[in-house]
Structures are given as C-alpha cells and as structure tokens.
Enzyme design. Structure first.
Site, PDB file in Angstrom:
ATOM      1  N   ASP A 145       0.834  -1.199   0.000  1.00 23.81           N
ATOM      2  CA  ASP A 145       0.000   0.000   0.000  1.00 23.81           C
ATOM      3  C   ASP A 145       0.871   1.252   0.000  1.00 23.81           C
ATOM      4  O   ASP A 145       0.628   2.202  -0.753  1.00 23.81           O
ATOM      5  CB  ASP A 145      -0.916  -0.024   1.229  1.00 23.81           C
ATOM      6  CG  ASP A 145      -1.723   1.253   1.382  1.00 23.81           C
ATOM      7  OD1 ASP A 145      -2.516   1.573   0.480  1.00 23.81           O
ATOM      8  OD2 ASP A 145      -1.554   1.946   2.399  1.00 23.81           O
TER       9      ASP A 145
ATOM     10  N   GLU B   8      -2.018  -5.485  -3.683  1.00 22.69           N
ATOM     11  CA  GLU B   8      -1.128  -4.653  -2.869  1.00 22.69           C
ATOM     12  C   GLU B   8       0.009  -5.490  -2.294  1.00 22.69           C
ATOM     13  O   GLU B   8       1.166  -5.054  -2.281  1.00 22.69           O
ATOM     14  CB  GLU B   8      -1.901  -3.984  -1.734  1.00 22.69           C
ATOM     15  CG  GLU B   8      -2.727  -2.797  -2.168  1.00 22.69           C
ATOM     16  CD  GLU B   8      -3.311  -2.031  -1.010  1.00 22.69           C
ATOM     17  OE1 GLU B   8      -3.388  -0.798  -1.097  1.00 22.69           O
ATOM     18  OE2 GLU B   8      -3.716  -2.665  -0.007  1.00 22.69           O
TER      19      GLU B   8
END
Length: 226
Positions: free
Chosen positions: A49, A121
């Site tokens: 992320d 992610e």
C-alpha cells in the site's frame, strides 16, 4: 500454482518464490493450516500500500509540474484505490492463484473485491522486497498506466469515500461507518440506501443500485456539508 504464468502477467520474475507465495496467501488459509510455515499476506499488503502510494505520488509530481497539491491528492485518490487494484487483479486473474481457506473458497473468496485488491497490494510489496524500488516502480507503472491515463484524462469518477476519509484523517481521529438503511425493489432491480455515521452520529445517506454506489453517494453528500 503456475507462478511463471503470473510472473508473465505482471511482468516480473521473482528471485525468491517464497515472497510470491506469501503475497498470495490469505489469512483464512493460515488460520486453517496453523503453523505450517505459511505466512499470510497482511504485512506485505501494508508494505505494498505504501509503495503503491509512493510510486503514483512520484509519477504525478514529476509529470504534472504546475499542478497544485490539492489536485494531485485527488488524482492520486482516483488511482490508489480498491477499485483500480481489483481491476488489475482481475486482469492478472490473481484469484486463480490465491491460497484460501475452505470456508473462504466456498463463499466466493477468489472473486471478492477486497481479497483480490489486498492481494494485489501484497504483490506490489513482494516485488519491492524482492527487487527493490526500481522493480516495484516499473511493475506498478507498467500495469497501472491505463488507470493513470484515465485519471489524467478525467475519465474516472471521484472516489468520495477516500476523499472524505483523507480529509478527516488530517483533522484527527474520526470513526467513519457505513451501514445499510434500507433495500427497496425486486432482486433484479434493487435500490440500496446507505447511511454514513461519524463518531456515532448519522450525517448523511446515499442511494444506488449497488451498495458501493450508495456508499459513494453517502460520502458525496457528507462532503457537500463541509
């Protein structure tokens, strides 16, 4: 798992295959297997992320030299979001490669947006650990360039939920909660109404043909109050 095929899809070959397996391992799998040597992908998701955000931020900063911070933030929010992650995940067919627990498997986990977006992610985080910043940057820009170009061309709708959350994060602690208020109409044409609560106080409602659309409209209504 045919890791070579997935590596071909994302344009990166892992030096350490364990990182790839880690990125594709959902917590439901490790919970069922116990201490089997498998790690779930939540820590890699956390890392990915941050890397994803940094890559897109750097790209926008360098490409849009005369654009102010507020506009850059909004453009980034359109790109760095669950929707774009899930879209890329579907193109990678990442759901086919996931390690899932039996319960998650039987309830459609391989196609669940939150699971495949989180795995994407985690994949970015794994590439970063395996090959470093340049490899992660290359992988992100190669695979997300269509999303970036759509955002720059104004073809993506605003992510009101992200805008709202980022705005209140800057102001301090704020609990934001969405919940279904009512559902109307037949199953094939249902309308959902979602309420938005902030620190326990209901501040807005939004309606739509899907719960996600209704949540976006509730966040949009809340932003208009500001």
């Amino acid at each position: 798992m045919n890791s070579e095929k997935l590596s071909e899809q994302i344009g990166y070959t892992f030096q350490n295959p364990e990182l790839l397996r880690n990125a594709l391992t959902h917590s439901s799998y490790t919970n069922e297997k116990g201490h089997s040597g498998f790690k779930d992908n939540e820590r890699l998701e956390f890392l990915g992320d941050a890397v994803f955000d940094a890559v897109i931020s750097e790209y926008l900063y360098e490409k849009l030299e005369d654009v102010e911070e507020g506009k850059l933030t909004k453009l980034r929010a359109l790109i760095v979001c669950e929707r774009s992650l899930a879209d890329r995940a579907e193109r990678f067919r990442i759901g086919d490669y996931l390690y899932l627990g039996k319960g998650e498997e039987h309830t459609g986990g391989r196609k669940r947006v939150s699971i495949i977006a989180d795995a994407t992610e985690a994949l970015i985080g794994a590439v970063f650990l395996d090959g470093g910043w340049d490899s992660a940057k290359d992988m992100v820009l190669r695979n997300f360039m269509p999303v970036i170009e759509d955002a720059l061309a104004g073809k993506l709708s605003r992510d009101y939920k992200t805008e709202l959350q980022e705005m209140y994060q800057q102001r301090g602690s704020m609990e934001i909660r969405y919940a279904t208020v009512r559902e109307e109409g037949p199953d094939h044409c249902k309308i959902f109404t979602i309420g938005l609560w902030m620190n326990g106080e209901k501040v807005s409602e939004g309606s739509g043909r899907t719960k996600k659309e209704a949540e976006q409209n509730a966040a949009k209504a809340a932003l208009k109050r500001e």
